[in-house]
Design an enzyme around this catalytic site. Structure first.
Site, mmCIF file in Angstrom:
data_model
loop_
_atom_site.group_PDB
_atom_site.id
_atom_site.type_symbol
_atom_site.label_atom_id
_atom_site.label_comp_id
_atom_site.label_asym_id
_atom_site.label_seq_id
_atom_site.Cartn_x
_atom_site.Cartn_y
_atom_site.Cartn_z
ATOM 1 N N ARG A 206 0.823 -1.231 0.000
ATOM 2 C CA ARG A 206 0.000 0.000 0.000
ATOM 3 C C ARG A 206 0.849 1.270 0.000
ATOM 4 N NH1 ARG A 206 -2.246 -3.568 -1.109
ATOM 5 N NH2 ARG A 206 -4.083 -4.563 -0.245
ATOM 6 N N SER A 257 -10.206 -0.063 3.861
ATOM 7 C CA SER A 257 -9.477 -0.383 5.098
ATOM 8 C C SER A 257 -8.892 0.884 5.702
ATOM 9 C CB SER A 257 -8.327 -1.347 4.800
ATOM 10 O OG SER A 257 -8.849 -2.570 4.354
ATOM 11 N N GLU A 327 -3.839 3.266 6.622
ATOM 12 C CA GLU A 327 -3.864 3.171 5.160
ATOM 13 C C GLU A 327 -4.582 4.401 4.601
ATOM 14 O OE1 GLU A 327 -5.034 -0.604 3.415
ATOM 15 O OE2 GLU A 327 -5.972 0.447 1.736
HETATM 16 C C1 LIG Z 1 -15.667 -0.399 -0.323
HETATM 17 C C2 LIG Z 1 -14.201 -0.167 -0.560
HETATM 18 C C3 LIG Z 1 -13.366 -1.250 -0.806
HETATM 19 C C4 LIG Z 1 -11.998 -1.052 -1.019
HETATM 20 N N1 LIG Z 1 -11.208 -2.142 -1.251
HETATM 21 C C5 LIG Z 1 -9.887 -1.972 -1.453
HETATM 22 C C6 LIG Z 1 -9.037 -3.101 -1.689
HETATM 23 O O1 LIG Z 1 -9.460 -4.244 -1.737
HETATM 24 N N2 LIG Z 1 -7.710 -2.871 -1.872
HETATM 25 C C7 LIG Z 1 -7.176 -1.604 -1.847
HETATM 26 O O2 LIG Z 1 -5.961 -1.463 -2.029
HETATM 27 N N3 LIG Z 1 -7.964 -0.527 -1.627
HETATM 28 C C8 LIG Z 1 -9.286 -0.671 -1.434
HETATM 29 N N4 LIG Z 1 -10.089 0.427 -1.208
HETATM 30 C C9 LIG Z 1 -9.469 1.770 -1.126
HETATM 31 C C10 LIG Z 1 -9.417 2.561 -2.445
HETATM 32 O O3 LIG Z 1 -10.510 2.247 -3.279
HETATM 33 C C11 LIG Z 1 -8.107 2.358 -3.196
HETATM 34 O O4 LIG Z 1 -6.993 2.732 -2.418
HETATM 35 C C12 LIG Z 1 -8.079 3.171 -4.507
HETATM 36 O O5 LIG Z 1 -6.973 2.778 -5.257
HETATM 37 C C13 LIG Z 1 -8.015 4.685 -4.268
HETATM 38 O O6 LIG Z 1 -8.275 5.335 -5.503
HETATM 39 P P1 LIG Z 1 -8.980 6.765 -5.555
HETATM 40 O O7 LIG Z 1 -9.021 7.186 -6.976
HETATM 41 O O8 LIG Z 1 -10.271 6.733 -4.847
HETATM 42 O O9 LIG Z 1 -7.929 7.637 -4.754
HETATM 43 P P2 LIG Z 1 -8.225 8.751 -3.608
HETATM 44 O O10 LIG Z 1 -8.888 8.095 -2.452
HETATM 45 O O11 LIG Z 1 -8.916 9.903 -4.258
HETATM 46 O O12 LIG Z 1 -6.757 9.156 -3.246
HETATM 47 C C14 LIG Z 1 -5.945 8.277 -2.503
HETATM 48 C C15 LIG Z 1 -4.508 8.827 -2.516
HETATM 49 O O13 LIG Z 1 -3.995 8.742 -3.836
HETATM 50 C C16 LIG Z 1 -3.595 10.026 -4.314
HETATM 51 N N5 LIG Z 1 -3.971 10.105 -5.733
HETATM 52 C C17 LIG Z 1 -5.162 9.776 -6.291
HETATM 53 N N6 LIG Z 1 -5.103 9.947 -7.627
HETATM 54 C C18 LIG Z 1 -3.860 10.411 -7.900
HETATM 55 C C19 LIG Z 1 -3.183 10.787 -9.101
HETATM 56 N N7 LIG Z 1 -3.759 10.703 -10.314
HETATM 57 N N8 LIG Z 1 -1.906 11.234 -8.998
HETATM 58 C C20 LIG Z 1 -1.279 11.299 -7.802
HETATM 59 N N9 LIG Z 1 -1.862 10.951 -6.638
HETATM 60 C C21 LIG Z 1 -3.138 10.511 -6.692
HETATM 61 C C22 LIG Z 1 -4.322 11.044 -3.449
HETATM 62 O O14 LIG Z 1 -3.556 12.225 -3.335
HETATM 63 C C23 LIG Z 1 -4.432 10.299 -2.114
HETATM 64 O O15 LIG Z 1 -3.251 10.466 -1.360
HETATM 65 C C24 LIG Z 1 -11.458 0.261 -0.991
HETATM 66 C C25 LIG Z 1 -12.304 1.351 -0.747
HETATM 67 C C26 LIG Z 1 -13.658 1.150 -0.533
HETATM 68 C C27 LIG Z 1 -14.543 2.339 -0.283
#
Ligand SMILES: Cc1cc2nc3c(=O)[nH]c(=O)nc-3n(C[C@H](O)[C@H](O)[C@H](O)COP(=O)(O)OP(=O)(O)OC[C@H]3O[C@@H](n4cnc5c(N)ncnc54)[C@H](O)[C@@H]3O)c2cc1C
Length: 335
Positions: A206, A257, A327
């Protein structure tokens, strides 16, 4: 001391002593308006909003206002906004679909750039697949399945963008996105393009080095060599979906998480074993389905959620000596 009494004592100590200093700092911070970026508005193609409530675009459904919210339409938009904010000392924050962040109730000063609209191309070549950072994992996996390309099935059900998945090194069921990444293109704060090869991004559980760098991921190159019948790929995705459906509070307002799993154990197992499932602060509740998830069951504030996170950390450390690492990313200011 009974659990509920312990929570209230903990909150009292936090509110009265620990947060006092932080509050006086944030109230002095400058607010930016569209007026401050009027100079480049004409050049930007994407949508801009002022005083935008971030709770509308985060999966937790909490968070105060962004002074300015910007949805870049393409890479040029990102170059423009990065350069302008950098030159003018305006704070800038990047988010994707907001599914792994907790935005505080005081919101985020300066410009919040939302990477979920613009860069959405998926180019399937003979050796590599080039994917735009704003593509949702759901769409990416659907396209890969249709083309009989196997490897990323584990990510079915992760609700974020491809860019967010790279930044977080998202993973599940023993696999993670970095295993299949060859190259990433980003834009730094001065608007310069940067190219990173696999070994340059310090991926671990992560974690990617983008978490410590102010750069926008715009493109990623995947190497997925395995070809299968789309029905077989679909079956695997469905299997993972069913497991998630049983073990996670799907559909609830969460951010996935909250804590990383400590080596050789699971944060959810530890929290559950200590009897913390169902513990509640305001409308923030430790999920009864998965103890490493916090649900906003109504009108939780970000502060309720953050207090619950801090409470779990303190309780777990006191009872087991284990220091849980977060996380979820906490962004912005307190009220
Ligand atoms: C129901 C549910 C289930 C989930 N299951 C999992 C799982 O199984 N495994 C897992 O790893 N995660 C899981 N997640 C967490 C999440 O979906 C992941 O971490 C996902 O990859 C985050 O993507 P996001 O676009 O929503 O990023 P955000 O939440 O918008 O951002 C997360 C971080 O990434 C950075 N970021 C986002 N986009 C960019 C970009 N283009 N350039 C630079 N930095 C960026 C942001 O600055 C921030 O620090 C889950 C979440 C939920 C709600």
């Amino acid at each position: 001391m009974p659990l509920n009494q312990e929570i209230y004592y903990y909150l009292w100590v936090q509110v009265i002593f620990v947060k006092k200093e932080k509050r006086s700092q944030t109230s002095l911070e400058k607010k930016y308006s569209l007026f401050d970026i009027a100079e480049i508005r004409e050049r930007l193609k994407g949508r801009l909003f002022e005083s935008f409530p971030l709770k509308r675009i985060t999966s937790f459904g909490v968070g105060g206002e962004a002074d300015i919210l910007f949805y870049p339409k393409d890479i040029t938009d990102i170059v423009e906004i990065n350069r302008f904010t950098h030159l003018n000392g305006i704070p800038i924050t990047f988010i994707g679909r907001g599914t792994n962040i907790l935005v505080r109730d005081g919101g985020i000063r300066g410009v919040v750039v939302v990477l979920r609209d613009g860069i959405k191309d998926i180019n399937i070549g003979e050796k590599y697949i080039e994917v735009g950072a704003c593509v949702s994992l759901t769409r990416l996996l659907y396209i890969l399945m249709k083309n009989g390309i196997s490897g990323l099935e584990f990510a079915w059900g992760i609700p974020g963008t491809f860019g967010g998945a790279i930044a977080m090194n998202a993973g599940a069921f023993g696999s993670e996105i970095s295993q299949f990444l060859e190259r990433v293109v980003s834009i730094d704060l001065s608007g310069n393009k940067k190219i990173y090869n696999k070994g340059d991004m310090k991926f671990s559980y992560r974690y990617s080095s983008f978490q410590d760098r102010k750069e926008v991921i715009v493109l990623g190159r995947l190497s997925l060599q395995n070809r299968k019948d789309p029905h077989e790929i679909y079956k695997k995705m469905k299997e993972f979906e069913d497991i998630r459906g049983k073990n996670q509070p799907i559909g609830a307002k969460t951010a996935g998480s909250i804590f990383k799993n400590p080596k050789g154990d699971f944060a959810g197992r530890i929290i559950e074993k200590l009897g913390l499932k169902g513990v509640r602060i305001g409308d923030a509740v430790i999920s009864m389905i998965h103890a490493n998830f916090i649900e906003n069951v109504g009108n939780a504030s970000a502060k309720d959620i953050e207090n619950l996170i801090e409470y779990v950390e303190a309780y777990v450390e006191k009872k087991t000596g284990i220091v849980l690492a977060r996380e979820v990313k906490i962004l912005g200011n307190e009220c």
